[in-house]
Scaffold this motif. Structure first.
Motif, mmCIF file in Angstrom:
data_model
loop_
_atom_site.group_PDB
_atom_site.id
_atom_site.type_symbol
_atom_site.label_atom_id
_atom_site.label_comp_id
_atom_site.label_asym_id
_atom_site.label_seq_id
_atom_site.Cartn_x
_atom_site.Cartn_y
_atom_site.Cartn_z
ATOM 1 N N ASN A 36 0.811 -1.214 0.000
ATOM 2 C CA ASN A 36 0.000 0.000 0.000
ATOM 3 C C ASN A 36 0.845 1.265 0.000
ATOM 4 O OD1 ASN A 36 -2.494 -1.265 -0.070
ATOM 5 N ND2 ASN A 36 -2.493 -1.555 2.139
ATOM 6 N N LYS A 37 2.153 1.121 0.304
ATOM 7 C CA LYS A 37 3.017 2.295 0.420
ATOM 8 C C LYS A 37 4.162 2.344 -0.582
ATOM 9 C CE LYS A 37 1.991 2.976 5.229
ATOM 10 N NZ LYS A 37 2.473 3.415 6.504
ATOM 11 N N LYS A 38 4.520 1.175 -1.168
ATOM 12 C CA LYS A 38 5.708 1.144 -2.030
ATOM 13 C C LYS A 38 5.535 0.192 -3.215
ATOM 14 C CE LYS A 38 8.917 2.408 1.577
ATOM 15 N NZ LYS A 38 8.985 3.804 1.284
ATOM 16 N N ILE A 39 6.205 0.548 -4.301
ATOM 17 C CA ILE A 39 6.368 -0.334 -5.457
ATOM 18 C C ILE A 39 7.857 -0.622 -5.550
ATOM 19 C CG2 ILE A 39 6.209 -0.553 -7.969
ATOM 20 C CD1 ILE A 39 3.833 1.429 -7.817
ATOM 21 N N THR A 40 8.196 -1.904 -5.538
ATOM 22 C CA THR A 40 9.594 -2.311 -5.610
ATOM 23 C C THR A 40 9.818 -3.059 -6.917
ATOM 24 O OG1 THR A 40 9.659 -2.551 -3.213
ATOM 25 C CG2 THR A 40 11.427 -3.600 -4.452
ATOM 26 N N GLY A 58 16.927 5.545 -19.782
ATOM 27 C CA GLY A 58 16.338 6.479 -20.724
ATOM 28 C C GLY A 58 15.852 7.721 -20.002
ATOM 29 N N PRO A 59 15.423 8.712 -20.768
ATOM 30 C CA PRO A 59 14.959 9.964 -20.159
ATOM 31 C C PRO A 59 13.465 9.939 -19.838
ATOM 32 C CG PRO A 59 14.972 10.198 -22.524
ATOM 33 C CD PRO A 59 15.489 8.797 -22.214
ATOM 34 N N ASP A 60 13.084 10.705 -18.855
ATOM 35 C CA ASP A 60 11.677 11.050 -18.623
ATOM 36 C C ASP A 60 10.769 9.842 -18.421
ATOM 37 O OD1 ASP A 60 9.747 13.004 -18.240
ATOM 38 O OD2 ASP A 60 9.289 13.198 -20.370
ATOM 39 N N TYR A 61 11.254 8.831 -17.681
ATOM 40 C CA TYR A 61 10.444 7.656 -17.392
ATOM 41 C C TYR A 61 9.434 7.993 -16.299
ATOM 42 C CZ TYR A 61 13.469 4.345 -19.934
ATOM 43 O OH TYR A 61 14.159 3.644 -20.880
ATOM 44 N N LYS A 62 8.216 7.512 -16.484
ATOM 45 C CA LYS A 62 7.129 7.708 -15.531
ATOM 46 C C LYS A 62 6.538 6.345 -15.183
ATOM 47 C CE LYS A 62 7.258 12.184 -16.492
ATOM 48 N NZ LYS A 62 8.082 13.054 -15.733
ATOM 49 N N LEU A 63 6.124 6.201 -13.928
ATOM 50 C CA LEU A 63 5.487 4.977 -13.497
ATOM 51 C C LEU A 63 4.003 5.250 -13.286
ATOM 52 C CD1 LEU A 63 6.826 2.280 -11.241
ATOM 53 C CD2 LEU A 63 4.545 3.140 -10.774
ATOM 54 N N TYR A 64 3.180 4.396 -13.887
ATOM 55 C CA TYR A 64 1.727 4.494 -13.800
ATOM 56 C C TYR A 64 1.160 3.185 -13.274
ATOM 57 C CZ TYR A 64 1.828 8.546 -16.961
ATOM 58 O OH TYR A 64 2.054 9.771 -17.544
ATOM 59 N N LEU A 65 -0.030 3.253 -12.699
ATOM 60 C CA LEU A 65 -0.827 2.073 -12.409
ATOM 61 C C LEU A 65 -2.019 2.093 -13.352
ATOM 62 C CD1 LEU A 65 -0.916 2.033 -8.499
ATOM 63 C CD2 LEU A 65 0.586 0.734 -10.023
ATOM 64 N N THR A 66 -2.369 0.918 -13.871
ATOM 65 C CA THR A 66 -3.521 0.809 -14.762
ATOM 66 C C THR A 66 -4.396 -0.356 -14.315
ATOM 67 O OG1 THR A 66 -2.459 -0.689 -16.345
ATOM 68 C CG2 THR A 66 -2.203 1.682 -16.737
ATOM 69 N N SER A 67 -5.623 -0.353 -14.759
ATOM 70 C CA SER A 67 -6.528 -1.461 -14.448
ATOM 71 C C SER A 67 -6.606 -2.456 -15.608
ATOM 72 C CB SER A 67 -7.922 -0.941 -14.102
ATOM 73 O OG SER A 67 -8.407 -0.145 -15.145
ATOM 74 N N ASN A 104 -5.405 -1.354 -4.885
ATOM 75 C CA ASN A 104 -6.372 -2.413 -5.168
ATOM 76 C C ASN A 104 -7.306 -2.070 -6.327
ATOM 77 O OD1 ASN A 104 -5.547 -4.245 -3.065
ATOM 78 N ND2 ASN A 104 -6.353 -2.718 -1.650
ATOM 79 N N LYS A 105 -7.324 -0.817 -6.741
ATOM 80 C CA LYS A 105 -8.150 -0.398 -7.883
ATOM 81 C C LYS A 105 -7.468 -0.680 -9.220
ATOM 82 C CE LYS A 105 -10.675 3.268 -5.565
ATOM 83 N NZ LYS A 105 -10.989 4.699 -5.573
ATOM 84 N N TYR A 106 -6.218 -1.121 -9.174
ATOM 85 C CA TYR A 106 -5.417 -1.332 -10.381
ATOM 86 C C TYR A 106 -4.862 -2.746 -10.366
ATOM 87 C CZ TYR A 106 -5.819 3.700 -10.072
ATOM 88 O OH TYR A 106 -6.326 4.958 -9.964
ATOM 89 N N THR A 109 8.013 -0.958 -20.179
ATOM 90 C CA THR A 109 7.694 -2.289 -19.656
ATOM 91 C C THR A 109 6.434 -2.225 -18.816
ATOM 92 O OG1 THR A 109 8.647 -4.244 -18.575
ATOM 93 C CG2 THR A 109 9.069 -2.102 -17.521
ATOM 94 N N ALA A 110 5.898 -3.394 -18.500
ATOM 95 C CA ALA A 110 4.733 -3.489 -17.637
ATOM 96 C C ALA A 110 4.802 -4.799 -16.861
ATOM 97 C CB ALA A 110 3.446 -3.445 -18.440
ATOM 98 N N ALA A 111 4.157 -4.804 -15.707
ATOM 99 C CA ALA A 111 4.049 -6.008 -14.896
ATOM 100 C C ALA A 111 2.662 -6.054 -14.274
ATOM 101 C CB ALA A 111 5.117 -6.027 -13.811
ATOM 102 N N GLN A 112 1.986 -7.158 -14.471
ATOM 103 C CA GLN A 112 0.659 -7.324 -13.891
ATOM 104 C C GLN A 112 0.840 -7.888 -12.481
ATOM 105 O OE1 GLN A 112 -1.983 -9.736 -16.207
ATOM 106 N NE2 GLN A 112 -3.761 -8.682 -15.416
ATOM 107 N N TYR A 113 0.213 -7.274 -11.492
ATOM 108 C CA TYR A 113 0.374 -7.743 -10.122
ATOM 109 C C TYR A 113 -0.896 -8.347 -9.524
ATOM 110 C CZ TYR A 113 -1.385 -3.079 -8.709
ATOM 111 O OH TYR A 113 -2.115 -1.931 -8.555
ATOM 112 N N ARG A 114 -1.973 -8.323 -10.233
ATOM 113 C CA ARG A 114 -3.195 -9.001 -9.791
ATOM 114 C C ARG A 114 -3.899 -9.553 -11.003
ATOM 115 N NH1 ARG A 114 -7.519 -6.577 -7.176
ATOM 116 N NH2 ARG A 114 -7.298 -4.754 -8.419
#
Length: 87
Positions: A5-9, A17-26, A65-67, A82-87
């Protein structure tokens, strides 16, 4: 990828690379053609400043939990990294 609930490892490496952003998606995506149509519904979490074995704090107002997927995106070049599905 490990999510709390507090961290993504991220254990491992991503190409630097430049300007990388981390997103959560459903929805799981594997390419920019899949991510771009849902980007406006994705939850921006933070800038990615490291490329190996990194930890990113999740803002307190985000319910992981919404993603079900973590996406790393290069904003400058509009490239899927890249992407990783966690649920």
């Amino acid at each position: 990828v490990t999510i709390s609930n507090k961290k993504i490892t991220v254990n491992g490496e991503i190409a630097p690379g430049p300007d990388y952003k981390l997103y959560l998606t459903s929805e799981f995506t594997q390419h920019e053609d899949e991510f771009l149509p849902i980007k406006d519904r994705a939850k921006y979490i933070a800038e990615v400043k490291s490329f190996e074995n990194f930890v990113i704090d999740i803002p307190s107002n985000v319910d992981v939990n919404k993603y079900n997927t973590v996406v790393i995106w290069c904003e400058s070049f509009k490239e899927f990294i890249t992407a990783a599905q966690y649920r």
